[in-house]
Design a protein around this motif. Structure first.
Motif, PDB file in Angstrom:
ATOM      1  N   LEU A 171       0.831  -1.206   0.000  1.00  0.00           N
ATOM      2  CA  LEU A 171       0.000   0.000   0.000  1.00  0.00           C
ATOM      3  C   LEU A 171       0.866   1.258   0.000  1.00  0.00           C
ATOM      4  CD1 LEU A 171      -2.657   1.547   0.255  1.00  0.00           C
ATOM      5  CD2 LEU A 171      -2.580   1.150   2.731  1.00  0.00           C
ATOM      6  N   VAL A 172       1.927   1.271   0.805  1.00  0.00           N
ATOM      7  CA  VAL A 172       2.818   2.432   0.841  1.00  0.00           C
ATOM      8  C   VAL A 172       3.535   2.602  -0.494  1.00  0.00           C
ATOM      9  CG1 VAL A 172       4.899   3.368   1.923  1.00  0.00           C
ATOM     10  CG2 VAL A 172       3.125   2.350   3.347  1.00  0.00           C
ATOM     11  N   ALA A 173       3.948   1.484  -1.100  1.00  0.00           N
ATOM     12  CA  ALA A 173       4.601   1.558  -2.412  1.00  0.00           C
ATOM     13  C   ALA A 173       3.658   2.123  -3.461  1.00  0.00           C
ATOM     14  CB  ALA A 173       5.093   0.170  -2.822  1.00  0.00           C
ATOM     15  N   GLU A 174       2.406   1.680  -3.430  1.00  0.00           N
ATOM     16  CA  GLU A 174       1.414   2.193  -4.372  1.00  0.00           C
ATOM     17  C   GLU A 174       1.162   3.675  -4.123  1.00  0.00           C
ATOM     18  OE1 GLU A 174      -1.253   2.716  -7.324  1.00  0.00           O
ATOM     19  OE2 GLU A 174       0.069   0.992  -7.000  1.00  0.00           O
ATOM     20  N   THR A 175       1.161   4.080  -2.858  1.00  0.00           N
ATOM     21  CA  THR A 175       0.958   5.493  -2.521  1.00  0.00           C
ATOM     22  C   THR A 175       2.103   6.341  -3.050  1.00  0.00           C
ATOM     23  OG1 THR A 175      -0.214   4.823  -0.506  1.00  0.00           O
ATOM     24  CG2 THR A 175       0.586   7.096  -0.609  1.00  0.00           C
ATOM     25  N   ILE A 176       3.323   5.854  -2.906  1.00  0.00           N
ATOM     26  CA  ILE A 176       4.485   6.585  -3.415  1.00  0.00           C
ATOM     27  C   ILE A 176       4.391   6.766  -4.930  1.00  0.00           C
ATOM     28  CG2 ILE A 176       6.988   6.388  -3.762  1.00  0.00           C
ATOM     29  CD1 ILE A 176       7.113   5.068  -0.986  1.00  0.00           C
TER      30      ILE A 176
END
Length: 480
Positions: A171-176
């Motif tokens: 999720l954090v990778a997708e947000t970045i």
């Protein structure tokens, strides 16, 4: 007192049926979650009482090393006066670092993850899970903006915090990727979604030592590196077996990893196989480092039997204050090309004094051996990584003005403090004194007193317990 409470608890639980016992355990867990959520709110309130504006009240300049403001949560969360975390930690019985993490998580949740914050206080998400999410968003690389953190908050809140570590990383990778945060780093490919958060790491769990004297290592490495390491371990394990080792395969692979760590790529008596020449150990070859380029400080009790020195079976390693077996130390020293240095015994009861401010090596060594760690309450930083502090400050002008030195460089006026707690003692109302060799009594800015010695930290005449009524503006515990 503890024994009495334990006996009363046994009497209560012995009368419960299995169904009642399960209900009691659940109620206890609900109460624990409620109090953990309340503790987060109180930690955030503690930060509110110590903003950067509270640091300088009488002057507009700062002294090097003095207190400063520090952002301990992500962008958009308020910074705090960093010294405030020390007193919170001692009150809670945790380290300053753990207290700083608690306050940082509370501010991250309240200011950047408000949906998750609300769910924690509604009882939908346990505080420990919310803190794990907050820790991830705080330490994201590259850092998450306020908008990006809000996106993570919305996605996590939609599933009431039921998210695992791998899902959260994705999720954090997708947000970045969604917010183009990776493009700020020229080494990052903006089209690389999941690689924006580099999962590689090697973690040595030095806090959990097995009774056999082993540590757990966890790693996530590049695919090619992993395959190369696997082949190297298999080769070294097979070599050990060919040399007569009776250890099981897993133990030989673990030993091979240690050999690789010491760059010990050649072993005595090593042969390349049937019909091949013996390979030199390389002990006399220039350019090869020592097999064990590591310093171990181990202490064993010893007695004399005639002309023979008899050592006890167990000793203590300075790093982490862990027990170590004499047999294990002997096996380490018996390995090939190990450099051994034996230092003379230092009498910790002897008073050593120097005439100048600078601390000589022999006095520094004695103080480090006596204190073992930083002597601030709850701190566990090894003494050899600490400053040696004059408990009563050394007066550099005393000799020139013909006055007696109030803070001499002597064993009874020196103590080991890590750099942070050294600054804290110098630039804040925290005060301490040595009441006996290696025994220190500390007084916090709010009057809490602590004794620190080799057994740990003990609260001394703590203030009367405060009224447990919930202060205005803080969530009240939910009643079941």
């Amino acid at each position: 007192m503890i024994e009495t409470l334990a006996a009363e608890a046994r009497e209560v639980t012995d009368d419960l049926s299995p169904a009642d016992l399960l209900a009691t355990i659940k109620a206890s867990r609900d109460l624990e979650n409620t109090e953990a959520a309340r503790q987060l709110a109180l930690a955030a309130r503690w930060a509110d009482l110590h903003p950067p504006e509270s640091i300088h009240t009488a002057a507009s300049f700062t002294v090097p090393g003095s207190q400063h403001e520090e952002p301990i949560a992500g962008d958009g969360a308020p910074p705090v006066a960093v010294f405030c975390c020390a007193e919170l930690g001692t009150t809670l019985g945790i380290t300053t670092t753990a207290a700083k993490k608690l306050v940082g998580h509370a501010l991250e949740l309240r200011h950047r993850l408000p949906r998750l914050w609300a769910q924690v206080h509604a009882g939908a998400v346990p505080a420990w899970r919310a803190r794990a999410i907050a820790d991830t968003t705080i330490h994201s690389t590259p850092p998450l903006t306020v908008e990006a953190a809000g996106f993570v908050d919305a996605q996590v809140a939609a599933v009431a915090g039921r998210i695992g570590t791998a899902q959260l990383d994705r999720l954090v990778a997708e947000t970045i990727k969604r917010y183009d945060l990776a493009t700020a780093d020229p080494t990052q490919d903006p089209e690389d979604g999941y690689l924006a958060v580099d999962p590689r790491h090697v973690t040595v769990d030095t806090d959990d030592v097995h009774y056999a004297g082993t540590l757990r290592i966890e790693a996530e490495v590049d695919l090619a590196d992993a395959l190369d390491l696997d082949r190297a371990l298999a080769h070294h394990a097979a070599t050990q077996q060919a040399l007569g080792s009776l250890l099981p395969l897993d133990a030989r692979r673990a030993k091979a990893l240690g050999d690789l760590a010491r760059t010990q790529t050649a072993l005595d008596l090593l042969t390349g196989g049937p019909g091949q020449d013996r390979v030199s150990s390389g002990a006399d070859e220039p350019g090869l480092p020592a097999a064990r380029a590591v310093v171990i400080h181990a202490h064993f009790d010893a007695s004399f039997s005639g002309d023979t020195t008899v050592f006890g079976p167990t000793g203590r390693m300075e790093n982490g204050q862990r027990l170590v077996l004499l047999e294990q130390i002997q096996s380490w020293c018996a390995d090939t090309r190990t450099e051994i240095t034996i230092k003379p015994v230092i009498d910790l009861n002897t008073q050593l004094t120097a005439q100048a401010y600078k601390i000589p090596a022999d006095i520094r060594e004695q103080v480090q051996l006596r204190d073992r760690t930083c002597v601030f309450p709850r701190c566990t930083r090894p003494a050899r990584r600490c400053d040696v502090d004059h408990i009563i400050a050394y007066d550099h002008d005393a000799d020139a003005e013909g006055r007696p030195q109030p803070g001499p460089t002597t064993t009874s006026n020196l103590a080991c403090l890590c750099r942070f707690h050294h600054r804290l003692k110098t630039h804040s109302p925290w005060r301490y004194e040595m009441t006996a060799p290696g025994v220190f009594e500390w007084t916090s800015p709010h009057g809490h007193r602590y004794r620190r010695d080799h057994t740990g930290t003990t609260d001394l005449d703590p203030p009367d317990p405060p009224d447990l009524a919930v202060p205005p503006g803080l969530p009240r515990p939910r009643r079941r």
